[in-house]
Design an enzyme around this catalytic site. Structure first.
Site, PDB file in Angstrom:
ATOM      1  CG  HIS A   1     -13.409  55.449 -23.366  1.00 47.16           C
ATOM      2  ND1 HIS A   1     -12.257  54.790 -23.883  1.00 47.16           N
ATOM      3  CD2 HIS A   1     -12.890  55.755 -22.234  1.00 47.16           C
ATOM      4  CE1 HIS A   1     -11.274  54.816 -23.091  1.00 47.16           C
ATOM      5  NE2 HIS A   1     -11.671  55.441 -22.091  1.00 47.16           N
TER       6      HIS A   1
ATOM      7  CG  ASP B   1     -18.914  52.698 -31.881  1.00 47.15           C
ATOM      8  OD1 ASP B   1     -18.523  52.697 -30.802  1.00 47.15           O
ATOM      9  OD2 ASP B   1     -18.726  51.524 -32.526  1.00 47.15           O
TER      10      ASP B   1
HETATM   11  O1  F6P Z   1     -16.854  51.414 -25.377  1.00 48.23           O
HETATM   12  C1  F6P Z   1     -17.508  51.518 -23.995  1.00 48.23           C
HETATM   13  C2  F6P Z   1     -17.243  50.167 -23.152  1.00 48.23           C
HETATM   14  O2  F6P Z   1     -17.640  50.458 -21.859  1.00 48.23           O
HETATM   15  C3  F6P Z   1     -15.764  49.920 -23.174  1.00 48.23           C
HETATM   16  O3  F6P Z   1     -15.239  50.868 -22.189  1.00 48.23           O
HETATM   17  C4  F6P Z   1     -15.709  48.699 -22.642  1.00 48.23           C
HETATM   18  O4  F6P Z   1     -14.464  47.845 -23.006  1.00 48.23           O
HETATM   19  C5  F6P Z   1     -16.836  48.078 -23.676  1.00 48.23           C
HETATM   20  O5  F6P Z   1     -17.647  49.028 -23.674  1.00 48.23           O
HETATM   21  C6  F6P Z   1     -17.249  46.830 -22.987  1.00 48.23           C
HETATM   22  O6  F6P Z   1     -18.202  47.125 -21.898  1.00 48.23           O
HETATM   23  P1  F6P Z   1     -18.535  46.290 -20.885  1.00 48.23           P
HETATM   24  O7  F6P Z   1     -17.552  46.507 -19.898  1.00 48.23           O
HETATM   25  O8  F6P Z   1     -19.823  46.818 -20.407  1.00 48.23           O
HETATM   26  O9  F6P Z   1     -18.477  44.961 -21.337  1.00 48.23           O
END
Ligand code: F6P
Length: 490
Positions: free
Chosen positions: A185, A393
């Protein structure tokens, strides 16, 4: 909120076993489960986590049965009730226990102190620690083992994101019958950055355990092919990578949102009323500028506040008629760099307010709080200009949500060139987030420019977010993972 189905009757936790008439045919493996535990009167219950991957996969849940392997987000011990598999909203959930030490080493440490900054162009200096790597390996192994136990024979397994890059290889060793896909992602960086990683070969090999590896942009996919050749001597054949007789398809699959859902919420009279109430609560300004981000150093929150400050100082924006709303969702409090970022954003918002607010109203409304989707969509409708300025991003789904909420085509989107979304959303006002003066001009143009032209651009953006939505993203990836006789595409 809903109560979990009581502990499921003992059900064979091994592959290919006929325990249910209809076996799940897709297993999603992601760092987090799509639910969170909330305390209630009679003990805790689970509720669906807002947004994110699970919304993207909603269409898949409707058309096929699905199970999900992930971490509950809590520090687990083996007696934790979360460790029992259970069903929620039609998805069978299989929690993976992660202890507090492992969370620190694997999640705060290797995932968010090493890979996250490295893959975001080292905006914050990545740290390399052997003990973080060891924790990451052991958590990845546990995810692979749990998945190997629950995946039906021949199932498609879709692994997500940088927290789990070793899982494809580990899982293939345990379960060669599975079709394994991996989607990243976040950005995959340029070689020069990736090659700094002391464990670069093992991580690359981890991904090559998959049949399909997907990236948000063609640049990410190209970067990955190059490092497989350089580090592992793999052969690149078109879009595929071939190593030791195994072929991995490397494709580009820009993630979308459930645009219909956002449009439905945006059109709801309750949302329209809430948007009007928000503007009234803000003092009925002429212009509302909006930023919505996880509080993260990659998001460029400081730079947009600096640009706003520059406009106020130069008198190009009137604080009596303008307000900047910045929602900063709490995130990764214990990972390196996050507390410092919070301090600097808050210092900047405070100093702008000190210098430019009137007693009756603030120049910046800063909220360090999460908001549910309904409230966010009301904010999107209330805002005249959305300012999305990450330094880097993977995609940025907030930009897409804002566009999907513009049912009247009234808003203007300012978008960083360095967000994956900029590859698709060419009609946004694109900015270089390192160029504060350029950003000032972009905000000025968004506020004072030709409305008709902005509406035309917004109409084109709206068409794009509906065309390239979450369902088409999932269908494209899964179509390549479960290939029909007509081979995979990219
Ligand atoms: O964008 C990457 C990401 O890991 C997403 O998959 C996730 O929703 C977001 O960041 C929030 O991250 P975390 O799980 O570390 O709170």
């Amino acid at each position: 909120m809903s109560t979990p189905t009581p502990a499921a009757p003992p059900r064979p936790d091994r592959p290919g076993c006929p325990g249910r008439p209809e076996r799940p045919d897709l297993v999603v493996v992601a760092n987090r489960l799509p639910v969170r535990q909330v305390p209630g009167d009679g003990g805790s219950t689970w509720e669906r986590s807002p947004g994110g991957l699970v919304s993207a996969l909603e269409s898949v849940v409707r058309t096929s049965s699905m199970s999900w392997v992930g971490w509950s987000g809590a520090a687990d011990d083996p007696e934790h009730p979360a460790l029992t598999s259970f069903e929620q909203d039609g998805i069978r959930l299989h929690p993976v226990p992660v202890t507090d030490d492992e969370r620190q080493g694997s999640y705060d440490g290797f995932s968010n102190g090493t890979l996250w900054p490295l893959f975001h162009d080292a905006i914050f200096v990545p740290q390399f620690h052997e003990h973080w790597w060891e924790a990451y390996r052991s958590v990845n192994r546990r995810f692979a083992e749990r998945t190997a136990r629950v995946a039906p024979h021949g199932a498609a397994v879709w692994i997500h994101d940088y927290q789990l890059m070793l899982v494809p290889r580990l899982l293939r060793e345990l379960r060669p019958d599975l079709r394994i896909g991996f989607f990243l992602h976040i950005p995959f960086p340029a070689q020069e950055l990736y090659l700094r990683l002391p464990w670069r070969a093992a991580l690359t090999d981890g991904l090559l355990g998959a049949d399909v590896v997907g990236f948000q942009t063609t640049v990410g996919a190209d970067n990955f092919r190059l490092v497989t050749r350089r580090l592992l001597g793999a052969r690149v054949e078109g879009r595929d990578v071939v190593r030791a007789g195994r072929r991995t398809h490397v494709g580009t699959y820009p993630v979308g949102i459930d645009a219909d859902r956002v449009r439905r919420i945006a059109s709801d009279p309750a949302t329209v009323a809430r948007a009007a109430a928000i503007r009234a609560e803000l003092g009925s300004p002429r212009t509302v500028l909006l930023g919505v981000d996880r509080l993260d150093y990659t998001k460029g929150i400081e730079v947009r506040l600096r640009a706003y400050r520059g406009l106020l100082e130069a008198g190009r924006v009137d604080p009596a008629t303008t307000v900047f709303v910045q929602i900063a969702q709490p995130s990764r409090d214990e990972a390196p760099g996050y507390a410092e970022t919070r301090a600097s954003v808050e210092q900047m918002a405070g100093s702008i307010n000190g210098d430019f607010s009137a007693l009756g109203g603030a120049a910046v409304k800063y909220l360090h709080q999460g908001q549910d989707l309904a409230e966010l969509v009301a904010l999107y409708r209330a805002a005249d200009v959305m300012v999305v300025t990450p330094f880097r991003d993977g995609m940025n789904l907030v930009a897409k949500e804002y566009v999907a909420a513009q049912v009247d085509l009234d808003g203007v989107l300012i978008l960083s060139e360095f967000a994956g979304a900029a590859h698709q959303m060419r009609q946004a006002v694109l900015v270089n987030p390192f160029d504060v003066r350029g950003l000032e001009d972009a905000i000025d143009e968004a506020v004072n420019g030709d409305r008709r032209q902005h509406r035309r651009r917004m109409a084109s953006l709206v068409r794009g977010v509906h065309r390239d939505d979450a369902a088409s993203w999932a269908e494209h990836f899964l179509g390549d993972l479960r290939p029909t006789p007509t081979a995979a595409s990219a």
